[in-house]
Design a protein around this motif. Sequence first.
Motif, PDB file in Angstrom:
ATOM      1  N   ARG A 151       1.306  -1.144  -0.298  1.00  0.00           N
ATOM      2  CA  ARG A 151      -0.021  -0.095  -0.016  1.00  0.00           C
ATOM      3  C   ARG A 151       0.893   1.265   0.203  1.00  0.00           C
ATOM      4  NH1 ARG A 151      -5.016  -0.626   0.874  1.00  0.00           N
ATOM      5  NH2 ARG A 151      -4.572  -2.031   2.668  1.00  0.00           N
TER       6      ARG A 151
ATOM      7  N   SER B 215       5.374  -6.571  -1.922  1.00  0.00           N
ATOM      8  CA  SER B 215       4.164  -6.810  -1.774  1.00  0.00           C
ATOM      9  C   SER B 215       4.404  -8.180  -0.740  1.00  0.00           C
ATOM     10  CB  SER B 215       3.911  -7.537  -2.876  1.00  0.00           C
ATOM     11  OG  SER B 215       4.548  -8.948  -3.512  1.00  0.00           O
ATOM     12  N   ILE B 216       5.624  -8.097   0.119  1.00  0.00           N
ATOM     13  CA  ILE B 216       5.743  -9.326   0.949  1.00  0.00           C
ATOM     14  C   ILE B 216       5.243  -8.245   1.975  1.00  0.00           C
ATOM     15  CG2 ILE B 216       7.471 -11.140   2.365  1.00  0.00           C
ATOM     16  CD1 ILE B 216       7.067 -12.067  -0.496  1.00  0.00           C
ATOM     17  N   VAL B 217       4.647  -8.951   2.950  1.00  0.00           N
ATOM     18  CA  VAL B 217       4.112  -8.294   4.829  1.00  0.00           C
ATOM     19  C   VAL B 217       4.984  -8.299   5.263  1.00  0.00           C
ATOM     20  CG1 VAL B 217       2.957  -8.244   6.655  1.00  0.00           C
ATOM     21  CG2 VAL B 217       1.847  -8.327   3.613  1.00  0.00           C
TER      22      VAL B 217
ATOM     23  N   GLY C 114       2.095  -1.274   7.830  1.00  0.00           N
ATOM     24  CA  GLY C 114       1.002  -1.797   8.435  1.00  0.00           C
ATOM     25  C   GLY C 114       1.404  -2.797   9.794  1.00  0.00           C
TER      26      GLY C 114
ATOM     27  N   GLY D 172       0.219  -5.233  10.121  1.00  0.00           N
ATOM     28  CA  GLY D 172      -0.472  -6.852   9.859  1.00  0.00           C
ATOM     29  C   GLY D 172       1.373  -6.696   9.503  1.00  0.00           C
ATOM     30  N   ALA D 173       1.989  -5.650   9.563  1.00  0.00           N
ATOM     31  CA  ALA D 173       3.422  -6.051   9.195  1.00  0.00           C
ATOM     32  C   ALA D 173       4.082  -6.512   9.958  1.00  0.00           C
ATOM     33  CB  ALA D 173       4.234  -4.956   8.440  1.00  0.00           C
TER      34      ALA D 173
ATOM     35  N   GLU E  50       4.730 -10.212  11.879  1.00  0.00           N
ATOM     36  CA  GLU E  50       5.977 -10.696  11.474  1.00  0.00           C
ATOM     37  C   GLU E  50       6.407 -11.048  12.496  1.00  0.00           C
ATOM     38  OE1 GLU E  50       6.067 -12.721   8.834  1.00  0.00           O
ATOM     39  OE2 GLU E  50       4.220 -11.851   7.600  1.00  0.00           O
TER      40      GLU E  50
ATOM     41  N   ASN F 124      -4.051   0.899  10.325  1.00  0.00           N
ATOM     42  CA  ASN F 124      -5.783   0.778  10.412  1.00  0.00           C
ATOM     43  C   ASN F 124      -6.573  -0.434  11.774  1.00  0.00           C
ATOM     44  OD1 ASN F 124      -5.051  -1.132   8.929  1.00  0.00           O
ATOM     45  ND2 ASN F 124      -4.819  -0.261   7.043  1.00  0.00           N
TER      46      ASN F 124
ATOM     47  N   SER G 290      -5.472  -6.303   9.555  1.00  0.00           N
ATOM     48  CA  SER G 290      -4.562  -6.941   7.987  1.00  0.00           C
ATOM     49  C   SER G 290      -6.420  -7.768   6.783  1.00  0.00           C
ATOM     50  CB  SER G 290      -3.897  -8.512   9.698  1.00  0.00           C
ATOM     51  OG  SER G 290      -3.605  -8.672   8.002  1.00  0.00           O
ATOM     52  N   VAL G 291      -5.815  -7.093   5.757  1.00  0.00           N
ATOM     53  CA  VAL G 291      -7.230  -7.755   5.242  1.00  0.00           C
ATOM     54  C   VAL G 291      -8.805  -7.810   5.892  1.00  0.00           C
ATOM     55  CG1 VAL G 291      -7.416  -9.283   3.284  1.00  0.00           C
ATOM     56  CG2 VAL G 291      -5.674  -9.096   4.130  1.00  0.00           C
TER      57      VAL G 291
ATOM     58  N   HIS H 294      -9.877  -3.397   1.412  1.00  0.00           N
ATOM     59  CA  HIS H 294      -8.139  -3.742   1.281  1.00  0.00           C
ATOM     60  C   HIS H 294      -7.483  -4.006  -0.035  1.00  0.00           C
ATOM     61  CE1 HIS H 294      -4.380  -6.096   1.865  1.00  0.00           C
ATOM     62  NE2 HIS H 294      -4.939  -7.267   1.434  1.00  0.00           N
TER      63      HIS H 294
END
Length: 309
Positions: free
Chosen positions: A65, A113-115, A140, A142-143, A146, A170, A173-174, A241
């Motif tokens: 994003r 694109s790899i979170v 994000g 979601g990252a 990891e 936000n 994550s999706v 998303h």
Amino acid sequence: MTDEREKSELYRRLTLVRKCAEKIMAVYLSDVMQTPVHLSVGQESIATALCYCLNGRDFKIGTHRSHALYLSNGGDVRAFFAELLGRKTGCSGGMGGSMHLIDTANGLVGTTSIVGGCLPILPGLAMACEKPQVAAALFGDGACDEGALAESLNWSALKKLPAIFLCENNRYSVYTPFGQRRAARPIELAKAFGLAWLDVPIEQSSDVFALAELLAGPIERVRQREGPLFVECQTVRALDHSGVRDDVSAGLRPAEEKQLFETYDPMKVARTRMNSAQCDQIDAQVAQQVELAYQQALADEPATWEAKL
Ligand SMILES: Cc1ncc(C[n+]2csc(CCOP(=O)(O)OP(=O)(O)O)c2C)c(N)n1
Ligand SMILES: [Mg+2]
């Protein structure tokens, strides 16, 4: 922020990001763009304020994003659309699509694109920095799920690297909400590793002028080699998303998300801080710039695999 020239420049960059998103929304369902898109509508103030506090020599890295990061960092608008349209003139040669934007001339080493992929790259970039250069990653919430976040924070803190971690929280994550994935907010991990930190509520992160002011001092301290910085900005994703549709109406996220965007839309917030005639003038100029860049990109030659080999 009171300097009128600085304010209009920030507003111009913010408007550019939004108008490019609106152009994508207008054409995307025709399938002219053969790439997934992850729009930043609702979150534009964050990348815009960050890039405003950095310069073209500073390294930046982003995620799937990252339209706002590329555009507010001074990326060429025609090369942006050309990338989404799969043209040779695209910023990644038309081969990367919207998740792989590169603009090394302005310090954007790439987006992935790899979170979480940008997290372990950030300390490496920071190690390559020469004072007063710094490196920043925008990622994000979601990252932060990891494990790479812990390793990257640890190494950056241990070596006092000039690294800026900026999390755009936000809360999704999706379609999976924050509360179903995490026991604590990402900033708690940064505190545990002893990084300097800024915890930014949505009232401030949606206000591009306030956020740029807030970030300037702590980023300067990173430049002076006082150690890495972690920023967690609360924000809201206005659309689905991926793609250009509204996932709230589709029942995939609750209605409160839409209300949050109505209240904290960075464009609306910025307009309340500016003279409306001046905003209208910038809006019209940027709309023209975006349309011209899109039409030029559309007329550009398609990329081919052969061209890259
Ligand atoms: C390693 C990895 N796992 C899963 C995915 C699929 N995926 C793509 S985007 C995304 C959500 C990421 O959420 P966040 O980091 O919060 O960013 P946001 O989309 O909210 O901006 C996921 C799970 C991926 N691309 N890479
Ligand atoms: Mg998220």
